[in-house]
Design an enzyme around this catalytic site. Structure first.
Site, mmCIF file in Angstrom:
data_model
loop_
_atom_site.group_PDB
_atom_site.id
_atom_site.type_symbol
_atom_site.label_atom_id
_atom_site.label_comp_id
_atom_site.label_asym_id
_atom_site.label_seq_id
_atom_site.Cartn_x
_atom_site.Cartn_y
_atom_site.Cartn_z
ATOM 1 N N GLU A 40 0.820 -1.205 0.000
ATOM 2 C CA GLU A 40 0.000 0.000 0.000
ATOM 3 C C GLU A 40 0.860 1.264 0.000
ATOM 4 O O GLU A 40 0.537 2.243 -0.661
ATOM 5 C CB GLU A 40 -0.951 -0.001 1.201
ATOM 6 N N TYR A 123 -6.153 6.862 3.973
ATOM 7 C CA TYR A 123 -6.338 5.832 2.962
ATOM 8 C C TYR A 123 -5.615 4.544 3.342
ATOM 9 O O TYR A 123 -6.201 3.458 3.345
ATOM 10 C CB TYR A 123 -5.854 6.289 1.574
ATOM 11 N N ASP A 141 -9.737 5.891 -2.214
ATOM 12 C CA ASP A 141 -8.557 6.313 -2.969
ATOM 13 C C ASP A 141 -9.018 7.020 -4.240
ATOM 14 O O ASP A 141 -10.214 7.262 -4.430
ATOM 15 C CB ASP A 141 -7.673 5.106 -3.299
#
Length: 294
Positions: A40, A123, A141
């Site tokens: 991520e 996020y 996102d």
DNA sequence: GAGGCGTGGTC
DNA sequence: TGACCAAGCCT
């Protein structure tokens, strides 16, 4: 309270995802939470194709937070290669040491706790909670924002910055169960990445085209405030990139004179080096030499 | 809250 | 061809 706008979209989108999803290593059931977290962070503002080889090598070198914590921050920056925004490598290293020292070496499952780690914003905290731990987190996102803007709000693109209304909409659309919600999040993101793209959306392949508010409105063009591009040639960004690249590609310290030969504006470069030193991306040594942080 | 922060692919 | 864009974060 289930939102009818979401209910209508769940089945077709989840079915589409089951067939169209990419086989990415951080989506494998045996991928650790640490692997998900690393992916991520690497994927922040960076395309999947460029992340794949770096993630694979990174996980082989440092399969746990404690393993990364045992390396120097400079090694992390070097292995970051050309992903861009190398401050992310520094913050990921700092997150790893925090996880090792304050969380018994285990990636926290709690969104609020994740949020306290360096480089982990709203996020990424939600994404790790959802994708590593199967929780019903609201993941918003750029893909989710664009899909929502089109399918539900009926506009071509979302506003330049995230609004409260977008988060509330994403939350309302989320399926009720943990498992469905986690899959829904990644399915919406995948739709945005593969079909509902920014430039040339493939509406012919879209599983929810018949319910898309933007399409039903006749594809009205973007009407929001102008989206400003990022200057590059001659900017501090380019100068900083040049400096870090030189240090990354050198096995040992690099002389200031050698750096100077790579950039025309001496004053600008000195300013950039000072900033990089201040941020911890560059370490100054005796004799006007520099290296990645040890 | 606006602006800074890398890099390279795409149309 | 050169803007635009890519799973944001931080100050």
């Amino acid at each position: 309270m289930p939102d009818p706008r979401g209910e209508l979209l769940h089945t077709p989108l989840l079915q589409w995802y089951a067939e169209a999803r990419r086989d990415l290593p951080w989506r494998h059931p045996d991928c650790s939470p640490w692997g998900v977290l690393v992916s991520e962070v690497m994927l922040q503002q960076t395309p999947v194709a460029r992340v794949l080889p770096v993630w694979t090598r990174w996980m082989a070198l440092w399969p746990t937070p404690s393993a990364l914590g045992g390396a120097s921050p400079g090694e992390a920056v070097r292995e970051w290669a050309r992903l861009g925004y190398p401050r992310r490598a520094l913050r990921l290293h700092a997150a790893a040491t925090a996880i090792r020292d304050e969380h018994d070496g285990e990636v926290p499952a709690d969104e609020g706790t994740l949020r306290t780690l360096p480089g982990i914003g709203d996020y990424t905290a939600a994404a790790v909670a959802a994708f590593a731990f199967g929780q019903r987190a609201t993941v918003v996102d750029t893909n989710v924002r664009r899909v929502q803007a089109r399918a539900v709000t009926g506009v071509a693109l979302p506003a330049p910055s995230l609004t409260r209304a977008e988060v509330e909409l994403a939350s309302a659309l989320l399926p009720g169960s943990d498992g469905d919600a986690a899959t829904w999040n990644v399915a919406v993101m995948e739709l945005g990445a593969l079909v509902c793209t920014a430039r040339a959306p493939r509406c012919g392949e879209c599983p929810i085209a018949s319910r898309c508010a933007w399409r039903l409105a006749g594809y009205p063009p973007y009407a929001g405030p102008p989206r400003r591009g990022q200057a590059w040639e001659g900017t501090d960004r380019q100068c900083r990139g040049r400096i870090v690249q030189a240090l990354r590609e050198s096995s040992g310290p690099v002389a200031g004179a050698e750096l100077r030969a790579r950039w025309p504006d001496a004053a600008q470069q000195e300013r950039c080096i000072d900033a990089l030193v201040h941020e911890g991306l560059v370490e100054p040594l005796d004799g006007e030499r520099f290296q990645l942080p040890s």
